[in-house]
Design an enzyme around this catalytic site. Structure first.
Site, PDB file in Angstrom:
ATOM      1  N   THR A  21       0.828  -1.203   0.000  1.00  0.00           N
ATOM      2  CA  THR A  21       0.000   0.000   0.000  1.00  0.00           C
ATOM      3  C   THR A  21       0.870   1.263   0.000  1.00  0.00           C
ATOM      4  OG1 THR A  21      -1.523  -1.255   1.368  1.00  0.00           O
ATOM      5  CG2 THR A  21      -1.912   1.110   1.198  1.00  0.00           C
ATOM      6  N   GLU A  22       0.567   2.158  -0.930  1.00  0.00           N
ATOM      7  CA  GLU A  22       1.265   3.453  -1.046  1.00  0.00           C
ATOM      8  C   GLU A  22       2.768   3.280  -1.266  1.00  0.00           C
ATOM      9  OE1 GLU A  22      -0.816   5.721  -1.263  1.00  0.00           O
ATOM     10  OE2 GLU A  22      -2.511   5.348   0.098  1.00  0.00           O
ATOM     11  N   LEU A  23       3.161   2.105  -1.759  1.00  0.00           N
ATOM     12  CA  LEU A  23       4.578   1.759  -1.973  1.00  0.00           C
ATOM     13  C   LEU A  23       5.397   1.863  -0.689  1.00  0.00           C
ATOM     14  CD1 LEU A  23       5.518   3.087  -5.543  1.00  0.00           C
ATOM     15  CD2 LEU A  23       4.357   0.988  -4.863  1.00  0.00           C
TER      16      LEU A  23
ATOM     17  N   SER B 242      -6.061   2.762   3.931  1.00  0.00           N
ATOM     18  CA  SER B 242      -5.174   3.880   4.278  1.00  0.00           C
ATOM     19  C   SER B 242      -5.848   5.234   4.030  1.00  0.00           C
ATOM     20  CB  SER B 242      -3.881   3.794   3.471  1.00  0.00           C
ATOM     21  OG  SER B 242      -4.156   4.023   2.105  1.00  0.00           O
TER      22      SER B 242
END
Lengths: 429, 415
Positions: free
Chosen positions: B143-145, B346
């Site tokens: 998630t979100e790198l 997130s």
């Protein structure tokens, strides 16, 4: 730049936002090097300060002034008058009558001052406003200035008269309108005076876009000449952090302001009742006085929350600091608030705020909780959240405190100077 | 040889409805708002872009390839609100030129808070990909790198993946180029692909910026920049939100025309080609070790976690929601588990970000709330209610959990 300013109240006798704004702005103008002749009404009999006592009230046109040490370019001129910034025709009448009664009590029926008093103060507020204008013109004779700057409707006739008699541009500063104070039950005579002031002015300063919209929409003033100048916040060093000792183990939610229709006290009570349904150890403090105070006290009792709502009456000076120290949250449920300096002061004291969306201050504060004044459920929802979740209170407080530091009277003063310049150029053309 | 590796992130959270402390029902999620947004983005982006990609893949006869990472929660919404989008993804999968990447099913930050939940979400996502598109992901993106050495080791230890994708942040590259394959410190087998943020952001952020000296960006110019990589790199990783096409960059900016032209321009250079992440990993060996002891992400200029964990409201909300994990799982209620997991996205924490809030920027654009404070209050009210439901359920008296307003999506049954 020299300004003939028709203002209100100076410390230590400040009863509300208008006085605070006049003071803050004038101090900042002074620092900008602008020369201000500050004219304000003073009712001799009610004023305990020493410099006024030196005057002879028998001389109706006697002027009085004294200087504040930190103001280098400001001269003060007072005009004897019973006008006060939050007066209404009714309160004005009461004030005069009370004054006369006191005189009679002290001096008997034939006291010489009584007649002078009656001669000095016009019998009703509208006549007084015009008498004040005439006095102001006379006072302005001896002054040199470039611009006339008048704050709120009671000084507009004086502003118009002085500007016309001396051929100077007029700037009127709108801190509130009749629609804010009275909702839809507008006093037509006051409305007329306000509109004439705005029409005759070369420039109109509104304290928010909220107010600017009213000026354009309700008074039909051309938007071209209405400028928005937000109020600022003065922080004189650190506020005293002394312990109050009053603090209970419960939480305190604060309403601070005049208890009038405009400030929405009934919505505060409505929310309080909702909060108390799910939380117990909370007290709601209403600090201030006003024409709805009695009704509000009765309303709290009728709602069965009388023991949870405390009324302090009007607070000033250290008491204001103290109440902020005690509060966990400040709520301003105003029905129509042109600006609203009090929330800034609350944030300056590290108290998070819930403010009505129907306010000018909601345009400048991002780190505040915002509600529609009528949405009692949502006000209660937010009050509970702040009391229940410390991280929310913490984040609001730290960001809010930082945010208000950026709202400076100095910036307001610079914008005013800009407005003066524009007013001067319109007159020159 | 320079390979262009496209990977598009597709995600929509289940947004919450306005929920006050006085509400007492379990319809936490705003179906109406979610449906409206989903259909709007489908019309502006997912449908036209999927069709364009299909067309390009056919036209270039297998030489144009892309990869997608689709979260489980966006697929749930496609199924409910715009099933036609799902069928265009099926069509893309069938071309054999599209790779699907693994991630957490719920687009969560679970790696930071619960390894057990993290691994279970990764598994659930892989199963969904396999059942929908017939391929089990071999490359992972968090998630979100969000990434560090520990994540790489954990992913390697599952044995399910050959590579990981993350941000080519300057401070981890330390002067090296993102245009090679690297090996994470502490790993023996797995490879690391790094986003070339400069070239990615030329498309994702700067494309329509008229103040940018390179505006207007044309496909041939961009292909030229890619070609310049030859000699100093092997792969250009262009990673971006799929909503870039048509939603962040509107159609009238020419973004679709740019993409329509780009494959032709890239393939004009005989040295250049397109590869999917798995093909890149198979084709190139790591040139160096990549040491990332501290967490990074692809967000903002800081490339850190401050967009989700920057203030005390965010850390409090995250902490509280993960604290509920064991209780939720103890109930063994599918509805409670699903509601809880939808709260892990997130996005809910991103909405609470106060960074830049006063300036009103990109954060605001993606935020359904008026302020970070509103989003925190809403989230905490919902969480509080969920907690009470768990307690009620564990006490044994709850029939309420079954009467949810949100129909259970069939996707969940697939897995």
């Amino acid at each position: 730049m020299r300004v003939f300013m028709l203002g209100w109240e100076f410390p230590p006798f400040i009863s509300g936002g208008l006085g605070t704004a006049c003071y803050g702005l004038t101090r900042a103008l002074d620092r900008e090097g602008v020369q201000v002749t500050f004219v304000l009404p003073k009712m001799v009999e009610s004023d305990p300060s020493t410099h006024v006592k030196m005057l002879s009230p028998s001389s109706p046109r006697r002027r009085t002034w004294h200087e504040y040490a930190d103001l280098k370019h400001v001269k003060f001129r007072t005009i004897h008058s019973a006008l006060d910034p939050y007066g209404t025709p009714e309160t004005y009448r009461e004030r005069i009558e009370k004054c006369l009664r006191q005189k009679r009590l002290v001096h008997g029926e034939k006291a010489p001052e009584t007649t002078t008093l009656e001669a000095n103060y016009a019998g009703d507020m509208y006549s007084e406003v015009h008498r004040y204008a005439a006095m102001a013109v006379e006072l302005a004779e001896g002054e040199d200035f470039d611009v006339v700057h008048a704050h709120d409707w009671m000084t507009y006739p004086a502003g118009i008269a002085v500007a016309a008699s001396r051929g100077r541009p007029l700037v009127v500063h709108v801190h509130s309108t009749e629609f804010d104070r009275s909702g839809e039950h507008v006093n037509q005579r006051i409305y007329e005076i306000e509109r004439e002031g705005m029409e005759r002015a070369d420039k109109v300063i509104a304290v928010s876009y909220f107010t600017r919209n009213i000026i354009i929409g309700r008074y039909g003033i051309s938007g071209d000449k209405v400028e928005v100048v937000y109020n600022g916040l003065d922080r004189n060093g650190n506020w005293p952090l002394s312990q109050t000792g009053i603090r209970t183990d419960g939480r305190i939610v604060l309403f601070l302001g005049r208890i009038t229709m405009q400030k929405g006290p009934e919505y505060f009570l409505g929310a309080a009742k909702k909060v108390l349904e799910v939380m117990d150890n909370v007290k709601f403090v209403m600090a201030g006085s006003g024409d709805m105070m009695q009704r509000t006290i009765e309303m709290a009792a009728a709602m069965g929350i009388g023991s949870k709502v405390l009324f302090t009456g009007f607070l000033r000076g250290d008491d204001v600091q103290r109440i902020y120290k005690m509060a966990d949250l400040y709520v301003m449920p105003s029905v129509s608030e042109p600006f609203g300096i009090a929330p800034l002061e609350a944030l300056g004291h590290d108290v998070p705020v819930i403010i009505s969306k129907q306010s000018g201050v909601s345009e400048v504060l991002m780190h505040a909780l915002k509600v529609d004044f009528w949405d009692v459920d949502e006000i209660a929802n937010k009050i509970i959240a702040v009391l229940k979740y410390p991280p929310l209170q913490m984040t609001l407080r730290s960001h809010g405190n930082f945010e208000v530091r950026k709202l400076r009277w100095q910036d307001a003063a610079r914008k005013c100077v800009q407005v003066y310049r524009e007013a001067l150029s319109t007159v020159a053309v | 040889m320079a390979s262009v590796c496209f990977y598009f992130q597709v995600h929509q959270p289940h947004r919450l409805r306005h929920y006050t402390v006085f509400d007492d029902h379990d319809r936490y999620f705003d179906d109406h708002k979610n449906a409206v947004i989903c259909r709007k983005v489908a019309d502006k982006c997912y449908l036209p872009m999927n069709r364009l990609l299909l067309d390009l893949i056919r036209r270039h006869e297998g030489r144009f390839k892309v990869a997608f990472s689709l979260t489980g929660v966006v697929l749930e919404q496609f199924e409910r609100f715009c099933p036609e989008v799902l069928s265009t993804f099926h069509a893309l999968a069938e071309t054999g030129c599209v790779e699907f990447i693994g991630e957490t099913y719920y687009h969560s930050l679970s790696f930071l808070y619960s390894r057990r939940e993290f691994l279970s979400q990764v598994r659930k996502h892989s199963e969904l990909m396999e059942s929908l598109f017939g391929q089990r992901p071999r490359v992972f993106r968090n998630t979100e790198l969000i990434y560090n050495n520990e994540l790489a080791s954990l992913i390697e230890s599952t044995g399910d993946f050959d590579g990981i994708i993350t941000e080519g942040a300057d401070h981890i590259l330390r002067g090296r180029t993102p245009n090679f394959v690297y090996r994470p410190v502490g790993c023996e087998r797995i490879k690391l692909l790094l986003k070339n943020y400069a070239l990615s952001d030329d498309i994702a952020f700067r494309f329509s910026n008229r103040g940018w000296p390179e505006w207007p960006l044309m496909a041939d110019k961009f292909a030229g920049w890619v070609h310049e990589v030859n000699g100093g790199g092997q792969v250009v990783n262009l990673f971006m939100d799929y909503e870039t096409f048509g939603e962040h960059q509107w159609q009238d900016t020419g973004i679709f025309d740019f993409m329509r032209q780009l494959p032709t321009e890239i393939l004009r250079h005989p040295d250049d080609n397109f590869k999917t992440p798995s093909e890149v990993i198979a084709a190139y060996e790591p040139v160096d070790r990549m040491d990332v002891p501290h967490l990074i992400s692809w967000a903002d200029t800081e490339r850190d976690l401050s967009a989700w964990l920057g203030n005390s409201m965010q850390s409090n909300a995250l902490h509280e929601v993960y604290r509920l994990e064991s209780q939720v799982k103890k109930t063994e209620s599918d509805m409670l588990l699903r509601d809880w997991r939808w709260l892990l996205a997130s996005d809910h924490f991103y909405y609470m970000c106060t960074k830049y809030f006063a300036d009103g920027d990109v954060h605001k654009y993606f935020n359904p709330y008026d302020s970070p404070y509103e989003s925190y209050i809403n989230f905490m009210n919902v969480l509080d209610h969920l907690r009470r439901r768990c307690v009620r359920h564990l006490k044994g008296g709850s029939a309420k959990g079954a009467s949810s307003g949100n129909a259970a999506p069939a996707l969940q049954k697939i897995c």
